[in-house]
Scaffold this motif. Structure first.
Motif, short mmCIF file in Angstrom:
data_model
loop_
_atom_site.label_atom_id
_atom_site.label_comp_id
_atom_site.label_asym_id
_atom_site.label_seq_id
_atom_site.Cartn_x
_atom_site.Cartn_y
_atom_site.Cartn_z
N LYS A 29 89.51 -14.37 4.42
CA LYS A 29 88.83 -15.70 4.75
C LYS A 29 87.94 -15.53 6.31
CE LYS A 29 92.45 -18.38 2.74
NZ LYS A 29 92.19 -19.82 2.33
N GLY A 30 88.36 -14.44 6.44
CA GLY A 30 86.88 -13.52 7.83
C GLY A 30 85.15 -14.28 7.11
N PRO A 31 84.07 -13.87 7.41
CA PRO A 31 82.78 -12.97 7.39
C PRO A 31 83.04 -11.61 6.52
CG PRO A 31 84.13 -11.89 10.25
CD PRO A 31 84.57 -12.73 8.92
N PRO A 32 82.00 -12.18 5.66
CA PRO A 32 81.63 -11.35 4.54
C PRO A 32 81.63 -9.83 4.87
CG PRO A 32 79.63 -12.16 4.72
CD PRO A 32 80.84 -13.68 5.46
N VAL A 33 82.46 -8.78 4.27
CA VAL A 33 81.69 -7.06 3.89
C VAL A 33 80.34 -7.38 3.57
CG1 VAL A 33 82.27 -4.96 4.23
CG2 VAL A 33 83.62 -6.58 4.65
N THR A 34 80.21 -6.63 4.58
CA THR A 34 78.26 -6.38 3.93
C THR A 34 77.66 -5.21 3.84
OG1 THR A 34 77.20 -6.14 6.40
CG2 THR A 34 77.20 -9.06 5.48
N GLN A 35 78.24 -4.33 4.16
CA GLN A 35 78.49 -2.92 4.09
C GLN A 35 79.58 -2.35 4.38
OE1 GLN A 35 75.78 -0.41 6.83
NE2 GLN A 35 74.61 -2.54 6.85
N LEU A 47 83.92 -1.17 8.32
CA LEU A 47 83.73 -2.69 7.56
C LEU A 47 82.54 -3.15 8.50
CD1 LEU A 47 86.87 -3.10 5.63
CD2 LEU A 47 85.62 -1.31 5.35
N LEU A 48 81.18 -3.52 8.38
CA LEU A 48 80.56 -3.98 8.53
C LEU A 48 80.37 -5.53 8.18
CD1 LEU A 48 80.02 -0.81 9.35
CD2 LEU A 48 78.06 -1.35 10.58
N SER A 49 80.43 -6.50 9.43
CA SER A 49 79.32 -7.55 8.32
C SER A 49 77.95 -7.95 9.90
CB SER A 49 80.42 -8.50 8.98
OG SER A 49 79.95 -10.05 8.48
N VAL A 53 80.84 -4.19 14.03
CA VAL A 53 82.17 -3.70 12.47
C VAL A 53 83.36 -4.58 13.10
CG1 VAL A 53 83.88 -1.55 13.27
CG2 VAL A 53 80.98 -1.45 13.65
N LEU A 54 84.07 -4.88 11.73
CA LEU A 54 85.09 -5.83 11.59
C LEU A 54 86.22 -5.33 11.61
CD1 LEU A 54 83.74 -8.02 8.53
CD2 LEU A 54 83.66 -8.42 10.49
N GLU A 55 86.60 -3.91 10.83
CA GLU A 55 87.26 -2.94 10.51
C GLU A 55 87.11 -1.80 11.30
OE1 GLU A 55 90.26 -3.70 11.40
OE2 GLU A 55 89.89 -6.22 10.76
N SER A 56 87.90 -0.99 11.42
CA SER A 56 87.03 0.63 11.33
C SER A 56 89.15 1.11 10.80
CB SER A 56 87.35 1.38 12.93
OG SER A 56 88.26 1.63 13.44
N TYR A 57 88.90 1.81 9.97
CA TYR A 57 89.58 3.55 9.46
C TYR A 57 90.32 4.92 9.88
CZ TYR A 57 90.26 -1.36 7.36
OH TYR A 57 90.18 -2.42 6.65
N LYS A 58 91.06 5.64 9.79
CA LYS A 58 91.36 6.62 10.10
C LYS A 58 91.11 7.08 8.17
CE LYS A 58 93.06 8.09 14.33
NZ LYS A 58 94.60 8.34 14.86
#
Length: 166
Positions: A29-35, A47-49, A53-58
């Protein structure tokens, strides 16, 4: 008769429970991922909105991660601009999001060489027959941990742009 009904009901509940992982699908339910941005050399995905940066992953990549994917079976992860174009809730690798590789440039390059560009490139988990052993083990896909693909699957919508950098 009641015992038979009870047994049938218990069997049906058991079959339903075996059909899926109740924690496999999560809500977001957070901000939309735009790219989505992937940096192959850093083995990182973001993952960016907008510009946040909303999240980062290895990540893990194709078995031959240096250079762009050109042909079917080359073991490389594509580089360039694509879209998330499909999702597979029954993936052999837990959950997966399809990447629109090959694009028109990829197809033209491969065709000029008399080869197939390949396809079926996904962001996916590690579940499955080989459990994702090693760091770069896919056939050209982008791999994350199963608990991470649950969140990514919920956050990223079809049509989201994905930029894959060297």
């Amino acid at each position: 008769m009641n015992r038979r009904t009870l047994l049938l009901g218990a069997s049906a509940l058991g079959a339903l429970a075996a059909c899926g992982d109740s924690g496999k699908f999560v809500a977001y339910k957070g901000p939309p991922v735009t790219q989505v941005q992937v940096y192959k050399s850093k083995r990182m995905m973001y993952l960016l909105s907008g510009d946040k940066v909303l999240e980062s992953y290895k990540i893990g990549l194709g078995g031959d991660p240096v250079g762009p994917k050109h042909f079917e079976g080359d073991g490389k992860t594509p580089e360039g601009f694509y879209y998330i174009n499909r999702r597979n809730p029954n993936s052999a690798y837990y959950l997966s999001l399809g990447i629109s590789y090959p694009n028109t440039q990829d197809m033209a390059f491969a065709e000029a060489q008399g080869k197939s560009p390949g396809g079926d490139i996904f962001i996916h988990g590690r579940d499955g027959k080989n459990k994702g052993k090693g760091s770069d083990w896919t056939a050209g896909c982008i791999a994350v941990k199963d608990k991470e693909i649950r969140d990514i699957y919920a956050m990223v919508r079809d049509g989201t742009p994905i930029f894959i950098f060297p």
